[in-house]
Design a protein around this motif. Structure first.
Motif, PDB file in Angstrom:
ATOM      1  N   HIS A  32     -13.473 -28.587 -14.394  1.00 19.07           N
ATOM      2  CA  HIS A  32     -14.051 -27.835 -15.462  1.00 19.07           C
ATOM      3  C   HIS A  32     -12.692 -27.014 -16.019  1.00 19.07           C
ATOM      4  CE1 HIS A  32     -18.334 -28.292 -14.667  1.00 19.07           C
ATOM      5  NE2 HIS A  32     -17.732 -28.302 -13.681  1.00 19.07           N
ATOM      6  N   PRO A  33     -12.394 -26.959 -17.209  1.00 16.13           N
ATOM      7  CA  PRO A  33     -11.376 -26.160 -17.589  1.00 16.13           C
ATOM      8  C   PRO A  33     -11.421 -24.576 -17.409  1.00 16.13           C
ATOM      9  CG  PRO A  33     -12.786 -26.720 -19.582  1.00 16.13           C
ATOM     10  CD  PRO A  33     -13.039 -27.301 -18.203  1.00 16.13           C
ATOM     11  N   SER A 111      -5.451 -17.702 -12.693  1.00  9.93           N
ATOM     12  CA  SER A 111      -4.972 -19.116 -12.103  1.00  9.93           C
ATOM     13  C   SER A 111      -6.300 -20.003 -12.534  1.00  9.93           C
ATOM     14  CB  SER A 111      -5.180 -18.413 -10.772  1.00  9.93           C
ATOM     15  OG  SER A 111      -6.507 -17.999 -10.158  1.00  9.93           O
ATOM     16  N   LYS A 112      -6.182 -21.152 -11.673  1.00  9.43           N
ATOM     17  CA  LYS A 112      -7.296 -21.907 -11.864  1.00  9.43           C
ATOM     18  C   LYS A 112      -8.241 -22.046 -10.931  1.00  9.43           C
ATOM     19  CE  LYS A 112      -7.818 -27.024 -10.904  1.00  9.43           C
ATOM     20  NZ  LYS A 112      -7.053 -28.483 -10.313  1.00  9.43           N
ATOM     21  N   THR A 113      -8.293 -21.020 -10.121  1.00 11.25           N
ATOM     22  CA  THR A 113      -9.521 -20.618  -9.042  1.00 11.25           C
ATOM     23  C   THR A 113      -9.649 -19.327  -8.955  1.00 11.25           C
ATOM     24  OG1 THR A 113      -8.177 -21.348  -7.254  1.00 11.25           O
ATOM     25  CG2 THR A 113      -9.520 -22.846  -7.926  1.00 11.25           C
ATOM     26  N   PRO A 114      -9.793 -18.494 -10.065  1.00  9.36           N
ATOM     27  CA  PRO A 114      -9.860 -17.016  -9.852  1.00  9.36           C
ATOM     28  C   PRO A 114     -10.945 -16.339  -8.850  1.00  9.36           C
ATOM     29  CG  PRO A 114     -10.557 -17.423 -12.025  1.00  9.36           C
ATOM     30  CD  PRO A 114     -10.064 -18.764 -11.252  1.00  9.36           C
ATOM     31  N   THR A 115     -10.492 -15.936  -7.761  1.00  5.98           N
ATOM     32  CA  THR A 115     -11.500 -15.182  -7.035  1.00  5.98           C
ATOM     33  C   THR A 115     -10.777 -13.852  -6.371  1.00  5.98           C
ATOM     34  OG1 THR A 115     -12.335 -17.327  -6.266  1.00  5.98           O
ATOM     35  CG2 THR A 115     -12.851 -15.355  -4.904  1.00  5.98           C
ATOM     36  N   GLN A 198     -15.774 -11.309  -6.805  1.00  6.07           N
ATOM     37  CA  GLN A 198     -16.033 -12.025  -8.087  1.00  6.07           C
ATOM     38  C   GLN A 198     -15.334 -13.449  -8.109  1.00  6.07           C
ATOM     39  OE1 GLN A 198     -15.724  -9.455 -11.731  1.00  6.07           O
ATOM     40  NE2 GLN A 198     -14.916 -11.044 -12.913  1.00  6.07           N
ATOM     41  N   ARG A 199     -16.093 -14.127  -8.589  1.00  7.08           N
ATOM     42  CA  ARG A 199     -15.284 -15.691  -8.749  1.00  7.08           C
ATOM     43  C   ARG A 199     -15.532 -16.170 -10.248  1.00  7.08           C
ATOM     44  NH1 ARG A 199     -16.144 -19.768  -3.924  1.00  7.08           N
ATOM     45  NH2 ARG A 199     -14.483 -18.700  -3.307  1.00  7.08           N
ATOM     46  N   ASP A 200     -14.682 -16.630 -10.844  1.00  9.34           N
ATOM     47  CA  ASP A 200     -14.610 -17.142 -12.219  1.00  9.34           C
ATOM     48  C   ASP A 200     -14.540 -18.343 -12.505  1.00  9.34           C
ATOM     49  OD1 ASP A 200     -15.191 -14.457 -12.839  1.00  9.34           O
ATOM     50  OD2 ASP A 200     -13.176 -14.011 -13.537  1.00  9.34           O
ATOM     51  N   TYR A 201     -15.016 -19.406 -11.428  1.00 14.02           N
ATOM     52  CA  TYR A 201     -14.968 -20.734 -11.813  1.00 14.02           C
ATOM     53  C   TYR A 201     -15.935 -21.609 -10.932  1.00 14.02           C
ATOM     54  CZ  TYR A 201     -13.024 -21.406  -6.922  1.00 14.02           C
ATOM     55  OH  TYR A 201     -12.900 -21.648  -5.540  1.00 14.02           O
ATOM     56  N   LEU A 202     -16.261 -22.648 -11.300  1.00 11.88           N
ATOM     57  CA  LEU A 202     -17.503 -23.390 -10.748  1.00 11.88           C
ATOM     58  C   LEU A 202     -16.960 -23.967  -9.411  1.00 11.88           C
ATOM     59  CD1 LEU A 202     -20.281 -24.369 -11.031  1.00 11.88           C
ATOM     60  CD2 LEU A 202     -19.339 -26.335 -12.151  1.00 11.88           C
ATOM     61  N   ALA A 203     -17.263 -23.156  -8.369  1.00  7.88           N
ATOM     62  CA  ALA A 203     -16.897 -23.716  -6.962  1.00  7.88           C
ATOM     63  C   ALA A 203     -17.829 -24.828  -6.404  1.00  7.88           C
ATOM     64  CB  ALA A 203     -16.808 -22.596  -5.995  1.00  7.88           C
ATOM     65  N   HIS A 204     -17.409 -25.579  -5.254  1.00  2.00           N
ATOM     66  CA  HIS A 204     -18.411 -26.447  -4.759  1.00  2.00           C
ATOM     67  C   HIS A 204     -19.770 -25.914  -4.604  1.00  2.00           C
ATOM     68  CE1 HIS A 204     -19.054 -29.490  -1.247  1.00  2.00           C
ATOM     69  NE2 HIS A 204     -19.585 -30.162  -2.449  1.00  2.00           N
ATOM     70  N   GLU A 205     -20.859 -26.682  -4.746  1.00  2.00           N
ATOM     71  CA  GLU A 205     -22.242 -26.118  -4.548  1.00  2.00           C
ATOM     72  C   GLU A 205     -22.840 -26.075  -3.217  1.00  2.00           C
ATOM     73  OE1 GLU A 205     -24.098 -24.749  -6.479  1.00  2.00           O
ATOM     74  OE2 GLU A 205     -23.566 -25.275  -8.617  1.00  2.00           O
ATOM     75  N   ALA A 280     -16.876 -18.894 -20.391  1.00  2.00           N
ATOM     76  CA  ALA A 280     -16.248 -20.227 -20.123  1.00  2.00           C
ATOM     77  C   ALA A 280     -15.277 -19.970 -19.326  1.00  2.00           C
ATOM     78  CB  ALA A 280     -15.699 -20.500 -21.409  1.00  2.00           C
ATOM     79  N   PRO A 281     -15.335 -20.097 -17.933  1.00  2.00           N
ATOM     80  CA  PRO A 281     -16.398 -20.927 -17.268  1.00  2.00           C
ATOM     81  C   PRO A 281     -17.517 -19.915 -16.656  1.00  2.00           C
ATOM     82  CG  PRO A 281     -14.720 -20.557 -15.713  1.00  2.00           C
ATOM     83  CD  PRO A 281     -14.172 -20.184 -16.895  1.00  2.00           C
ATOM     84  N   GLY A 282     -17.546 -18.566 -17.109  1.00  2.00           N
ATOM     85  CA  GLY A 282     -18.504 -17.801 -16.502  1.00  2.00           C
ATOM     86  C   GLY A 282     -18.122 -17.051 -15.194  1.00  2.00           C
ATOM     87  N   SER A 283     -18.832 -16.124 -14.798  1.00  2.00           N
ATOM     88  CA  SER A 283     -18.389 -15.265 -13.632  1.00  2.00           C
ATOM     89  C   SER A 283     -19.516 -15.225 -12.585  1.00  2.00           C
ATOM     90  CB  SER A 283     -17.926 -14.153 -14.114  1.00  2.00           C
ATOM     91  OG  SER A 283     -17.478 -13.140 -13.334  1.00  2.00           O
ATOM     92  N   TYR A 284     -19.304 -15.418 -11.417  1.00  2.00           N
ATOM     93  CA  TYR A 284     -20.313 -15.108 -10.212  1.00  2.00           C
ATOM     94  C   TYR A 284     -19.908 -13.886  -9.689  1.00  2.00           C
ATOM     95  CZ  TYR A 284     -20.913 -19.962 -11.268  1.00  2.00           C
ATOM     96  OH  TYR A 284     -21.309 -21.245 -11.790  1.00  2.00           O
ATOM     97  N   GLN A 285     -20.887 -12.697  -9.662  1.00  2.00           N
ATOM     98  CA  GLN A 285     -20.494 -11.664  -8.927  1.00  2.00           C
ATOM     99  C   GLN A 285     -21.317 -11.089  -8.036  1.00  2.00           C
ATOM    100  OE1 GLN A 285     -20.039  -9.039 -12.392  1.00  2.00           O
ATOM    101  NE2 GLN A 285     -18.305 -10.237 -13.300  1.00  2.00           N
TER     102      GLN A 285
END
Length: 572
Positions: A32-33, A111-115, A198-205, A280-285
């Motif tokens: 995901h970009p 970054s590519k995997t912001p957390t 806060q995680r701003d990328y789609l991580a492994h489910e 894009a890509p959204g934020s999990y908080q």
């Protein structure tokens, strides 16, 4: 009846293995970009939605970073926003290569995997004080954060409020944070302290064997959810998927082997919450907010303490933090599953064996031997029952042929035979039902134990958490081509072949006389295991192979000790 049980067990085992292959987690690659952005500058004041935020324009200010260093972690603290957004684990690498990057747990917004971890204050309803946000640049005279050197951050809002953050770090993965606000404004203010991961990328489910995603324990109750469920709740008025109030707990984001979590001070009334902010890509908080607004009178100050964990899910370490820092259920970050009362002690014992033997494969073999010894009485009882049923098989067959036109009379005669011989047809099944959860826990344990990650065994097995790299189709690497390029089913490893041989031994030992069709099915069963299981992690192959050998030796001993009749293997 004994033949049917054997066939049913074989088919069920195959289905379980095929199901594992289907659900087994594959290496994750983020496709995901990522649009670089600075997350939330302001946090909504509702205590039931502690993780809420709204996008803010990124400023061009570049703030100083304070280096972070301990025996187990390395990174930096960003003075812009007072965020912990740069952290790697010094004892874990991405791959086995010597030059492989260290595992990165926290990363900045661009970054590519912001957390990252955010700790701050927001206004209570009706209050309009100027509070720090993610664009606030804090002051500090400290040069480094380490176990010997805590740091202090300060920010004056220019209207009489001074915000102070004191951060310390232990020898491992735990940060202790104390936030203080001093009121010199001459007016009372009302504030709400909050903390969030806060995680701003789609991580492994994650998978059914190991949870990955939002997780919390509030007043002893575990709550874990998937990223998918959070996204589904994005159209809720305040985006809150889950919220729970209490005075004892923690929450955060769990990966298979890593955890980033926040634990408020024990006894503090807080509300935990999960939410997803679309984008894009959204934020999990995932975070906490105080249940009650803090009333700060003129010339007074208030403080709040928080613990932030960012590290590996080592069970002994999580237990120690739970006890020493009064963080209830902290080891529940490890997904022990439905049979946690069994998985938990098994995992503890495996870790203890690993520490003392120094080799995870040997520890696994020792654990399997211990389990076999503990379950020996049940196995012996099942073997005796199965043998007695085999002895009655000719008589039962004769009764069924004689009364094949009268099912009621046939069943009465068969039950009468059982009573005369003192045989309970279900007695052989009960030990199997008792053993099944234990062996399931052994299997699940291999999916959650961090000790297995990158753990070498002997010979060519350098990592027990990945498949055996050998392949019989290219003569174990002597031929210069990769058979799996033509299909994953062409991966047949040395340990896979060894496993098939042990299944063949067990089949010859336990199979009774079968008709030709049944015999042909059973003959192909070991070969099926070879092809299905060669792609499994090497630890599972080592476990099943060793377990089969122990089972073979155990059955041989039981037959000799009790003088049971040896089963007749099927003729070709």
């Amino acid at each position: 009846m004994d033949i049917k049980r054997i066939l049913a067990a074989t088919i069920l085992s195959a289905l379980i293995l095929i199901g594992f292959d289907y659900f087994m987690p594959k290496p994750h690659q983020d496709s995901h970009p990522v649009i670089p952005h600075t997350p939330a500058a302001q946090v909504q004041s509702s205590p039931s939605a502690p993780a809420a935020s709204a996008p803010a324009a990124e400023t061009s200010v570049v703030a100083r970073r304070i280096p972070v260093s301990s025996p187990d972690v390395r990174g930096s603290l960003n003075l812009k926003g007072a965020m912990l957004d740069d952290l790697v684990l010094t004892h874990y690498r991405e791959t086995l290569a010597k030059d492989s990057p260290l595992v990165r747990l926290l990363d900045n917004a661009g970054s590519k995997t912001p957390t990252f971890v955010v700790i701050g204050w927001t206004n209570a309803p009706g209050s309009n004080a100027v509070v720090p946000d993610l664009n606030t640049v804090w002051d500090s005279s400290d040069a480094q954060l380490s176990p010997e050197r805590p740091v202090t951050l300060r920010w004056d809002n220019g209207h009489g409020l001074t915000f102070i953050i004191r951060i310390s770090l232990d020898q491992h993965y735990m940060f202790s944070v104390e936030q203080t606000v001093e009121n010199h404004s001459g007016q009372p203010v009302s504030l709400l302290p909050f903390q969030r991961v806060q995680r701003d990328y789609l991580a492994h489910e994650g998978t059914w064997t190991a949870h990955e995603g939002p997780i919390a324990v509030m007043d002893g109750r575990l709550e874990d959810e998937s990223y998918k469920n959070l996204r589904k709740a994005a159209d809720h008025p305040d985006n809150t998927y889950w919220a729970q109030s209490g005075t004892q707990g923690w929450d955060g984001i769990s990966d298979k082997y890593w955890l980033t979590a926040i634990a408020p001070e024990a006894g503090a009334p807080v509300t935990a919450g999960f939410r997803y902010i679309p984008g894009a890509p959204g934020s999990y908080q995932i975070g906490f907010a105080s249940q009650n607004a803090v009333q700060l009178m003129p010339n007074a100050s208030i403080s709040q303490k928080t613990h932030v964990f960012a590290g590996a899910k080592v069970v002994s370490m999580l237990q120690a933090y739970s006890h020493d820092l009064r963080i209830p259920g902290f080891d529940k970050a490890i997904d022990f599953g439905w049979f946690s009362f069994l998985t938990r002690p098994i995992l503890y014992l495996l870790h203890w064996l690993y520490v003392h033997l120094g080799n995870f494969g040997l520890a696994l073999m020792a654990l399997t031997l211990i389990v076999k010894i503990v379950l020996f009485p049940l196995a012996s009882k099942a073997a005796v029952s199965s043998a007695r049923m085999r002895m009655l098989a000719p008589k039962i067959k004769e009764i069924r042929e004689k009364f094949k036109d009268d099912p009621m009379a046939m069943n009465q005669r068969v039950m009468g035979l059982y009573r005369e011989e003192g045989v309970n047809p279900a007695s052989g099944c009960l030990p199997v039902l008792i053993q099944a959860p234990i062996f399931f826990c052994l299997y699940k344990m291999l999916n959650i134990s961090i000790d297995e990650r990158h753990a070498p065994f002997f010979g060519w097995i350098r990592d027990l958490s990945v498949p055996d790299p050998t392949n019989v189709f290219n003569l174990f690497g002597l031929l210069p081509f990769d058979p799996t390029a033509y299909g994953s089913f062409l991966h047949v490893s040395v340990w896979g072949v060894a496993l098939g041989l042990t299944f063949w031994l067990l089949q010859r030992q336990t199979t009774v006389s079968l008709d030709p069709a049944q015999a042909r099915v059973m003959q192909f069963t070991p070969l099926m295991y070879v092809f299905i299981m060669s792609g499994f992690p090497a630890s599972l192959l080592v476990y099943y192979t060793w377990n089969n050998l122990l089972t073979f030796a155990q059955q041989t001993f039981i037959q000799r000790r009790t003088k049971l009749p040896v089963p007749v293997s099927p003729r070709r």
